[in-house]
Motif scaffolding. Structure first.
Motif, PDB file in Angstrom:
ATOM      1  N   GLY A 345      45.428  37.279  49.834  1.00 20.35           N
ATOM      2  CA  GLY A 345      46.765  37.268  50.409  1.00 20.35           C
ATOM      3  C   GLY A 345      47.817  37.271  49.316  1.00 20.35           C
ATOM      4  N   ASP A 346      48.701  36.303  49.367  1.00 19.79           N
ATOM      5  CA  ASP A 346      49.770  36.182  48.367  1.00 19.79           C
ATOM      6  C   ASP A 346      49.393  35.246  47.229  1.00 19.79           C
ATOM      7  N   GLU A 347      48.107  34.965  47.092  1.00 20.08           N
ATOM      8  CA  GLU A 347      47.641  34.064  46.037  1.00 20.08           C
ATOM      9  C   GLU A 347      46.616  34.774  45.160  1.00 20.08           C
ATOM     10  N   LEU A 348      46.502  34.261  43.930  1.00 23.09           N
ATOM     11  CA  LEU A 348      45.511  34.772  42.986  1.00 23.09           C
ATOM     12  C   LEU A 348      44.664  33.605  42.502  1.00 23.09           C
ATOM     13  N   THR A 369      49.122  46.101  44.964  1.00 27.64           N
ATOM     14  CA  THR A 369      47.682  45.917  44.922  1.00 27.64           C
ATOM     15  C   THR A 369      47.233  45.795  43.469  1.00 27.64           C
ATOM     16  N   VAL A 370      46.170  45.032  43.242  1.00 27.11           N
ATOM     17  CA  VAL A 370      45.659  44.845  41.881  1.00 27.11           C
ATOM     18  C   VAL A 370      45.021  46.133  41.396  1.00 27.11           C
ATOM     19  N   ASP A 371      45.440  46.592  40.209  1.00 25.37           N
ATOM     20  CA  ASP A 371      44.965  47.869  39.674  1.00 25.37           C
ATOM     21  C   ASP A 371      44.009  47.686  38.494  1.00 25.37           C
ATOM     22  N   GLY A 372      43.844  46.435  38.031  1.00 24.77           N
ATOM     23  CA  GLY A 372      42.964  46.177  36.903  1.00 24.77           C
ATOM     24  C   GLY A 372      43.477  45.017  36.071  1.00 24.77           C
ATOM     25  N   ALA A 373      42.669  44.586  35.123  1.00 22.14           N
ATOM     26  CA  ALA A 373      43.048  43.473  34.254  1.00 22.14           C
ATOM     27  C   ALA A 373      42.354  43.617  32.915  1.00 22.14           C
TER      28      ALA A 373
END
Length: 395
Positions: A345-348, A369-373
């Protein structure tokens, strides 16, 4: 108020250096309170006075206090029983007498948090020095206010209090008893108290000092502690290298340990402001020995007054060049294989080694949206791509 939180590996001499730091701060002319946490009076032994539930003067401008967790636990549980007396009567339960109550696990941590809040909010002192437990327990303790507040918000959402008048009707419709009003009142009071502690820890005038002996074990403990503090959004102002052996010792047997500590100190200085405290050749006892340790006081660290414990986690705008936003989280000492990220949701959910933290995403990243790290130079960089369905048109 200037608040100095002192921790380090067990056996590193953190209590002694907490007492010495408080004494140095008092010698600067600041009214100082040193807060002890051990069950046994190790703080009093270092200062040469007996400390306990009542604050005691340990030196000019210096007061020492060691809260009584058992006393606080009895008072809190007795008050809780009084508020829940009607429910206990309905269940046929009998109340416990205060005399038969003994603290449960966690009572000491809660007592320390309350004492930290009360001391920090007091206008009596200019400096507060806190002798925290060893680093693993201290990191869990510093995380407790944020975690408990999150649990309270999930279990008893504040917005549901607006339906107090409808609670009896909702209870009959649902067929299950609704939480009593006193429970919401207690949750709101706990949330306020925890928020006050959280504010003290995150305040710009609060710093963390790590105490360790320079050597392989101390280096490993320091790396782990630094990682845990960074994940909580905290950072140290000083690393105090304790029990440093003399470089010019004529004893050939000390050549190995001296070379080892020299190597460790060189590595620490690449990342920290390191202050060394010489080994006195004996266990420090009393104010004379503590003064001889020559530890940094509250104002003796250059730039310490500008140091903010709340580390910046900036969001870098790369929309024009790469079409992404990058959230940069400093994690010095992190290992790539020990990192894990989960978006919920709105948390990591961020896991770094033995530590884990759930953080709310900045508002701009909630629509992405998460695209990588990637982990680079002790910094976790998380890439976010704007969601076309939620992102403003033309951006």
């Amino acid at each position: 108020m200037r608040t100095i939180l002192i921790t380090g590996p067990g056996g590193s001499g953190r209590t002694t250096l907490a007492a010495a730091t408080a004494l140095a701060a008092a010698a600067e002319g600041t009214s100082t309170l040193v807060l002890g946490t051990d069950r046994t009076d190790t703080l009093g032994a270092a200062l040469g006075v007996t400390t306990g539930p009542a604050p005691v003067e340990a030196a000019p401008h210096l007061t020492a206090w060691r809260p009584d967790a058992a006393q606080d636990f009895r008072r809190d549980l007795t008050a809780l029983q009084d508020r829940a007396s009607s429910a206990l009567d309905l269940l046929g339960a009998s109340c416990l007498d205060p005399e038969e109550l003994t603290p449960l696990p966690g009572a000491e941590e809660l007592a320390l948090l309350r004492a930290l809040r009360d001391a920090a909010l007091s206008e009596t002192y200019g400096t507060l020095v806190v002798d925290l437990p060893p680093a693993p327990q201290a990191l869990a303790l510093l995380a407790l206010p944020e975690e408990l507040r999150r649990y309270l918000r999930r279990l008893l959402p504040p917005e549901r209090q607006a339906a107090r008048a409808l609670r009896p009707v909702l209870g009959r419709l649902a067929g299950v008893p609704m939480p009593a009003e006193w429970l919401y009142d207690a949750a709101a009071r706990w949330d306020l108290e925890l928020a006050a502690v959280e504010a003290v820890v995150a305040d710009r005038d609060t710093v963390v000092r790590l105490v360790a002996e320079p050597g392989p074990a101390g280096a490993d403990a320091l790396r782990t502690a630094g990682l845990g503090l960074a994940l909580r959004g905290l950072r140290t102002d000083v690393v105090v290298a304790n029990r440093v052996l003399p470089e010019a010792s004529p004893d050939a047997w000390l050549a190995g340990p001296v070379a080892q500590q020299r190597k460790t100190l060189e590595e620490w200085r690449e990342s920290y402001d390191v202050r060394t405290v010489a080994h006195l050749g004996r266990d420090p006892r009393g104010t004379d020995d503590l003064t001889a340790l020559a530890v940094p006081g509250a104002l003796a660290v250059p730039g310490a007054e500008q140091a903010a414990t709340k580390a910046d986690w900036p969001v870098t705008d790369r929309l024009g060049e790469e079409g992404v936003l990058v959230w940069r989280i400093p994690l010095p000492g992190a290992i790539r294989e020990e990192l894990d990220l989960v978006r919920r949701g709105d948390e990591l959910l961020v896991t770094a080694g033995p530590f884990r933290r759930i953080v709310s995403l900045p508002s701009a990243l909630r629509r992405c949206t998460v695209d990588g790290a990637a982990l680079r130079d002790g910094e976790l960089r998380i890439r976010f791509t704007p969601d076309p369905k939620q992102w403003p048109q033309g951006r």
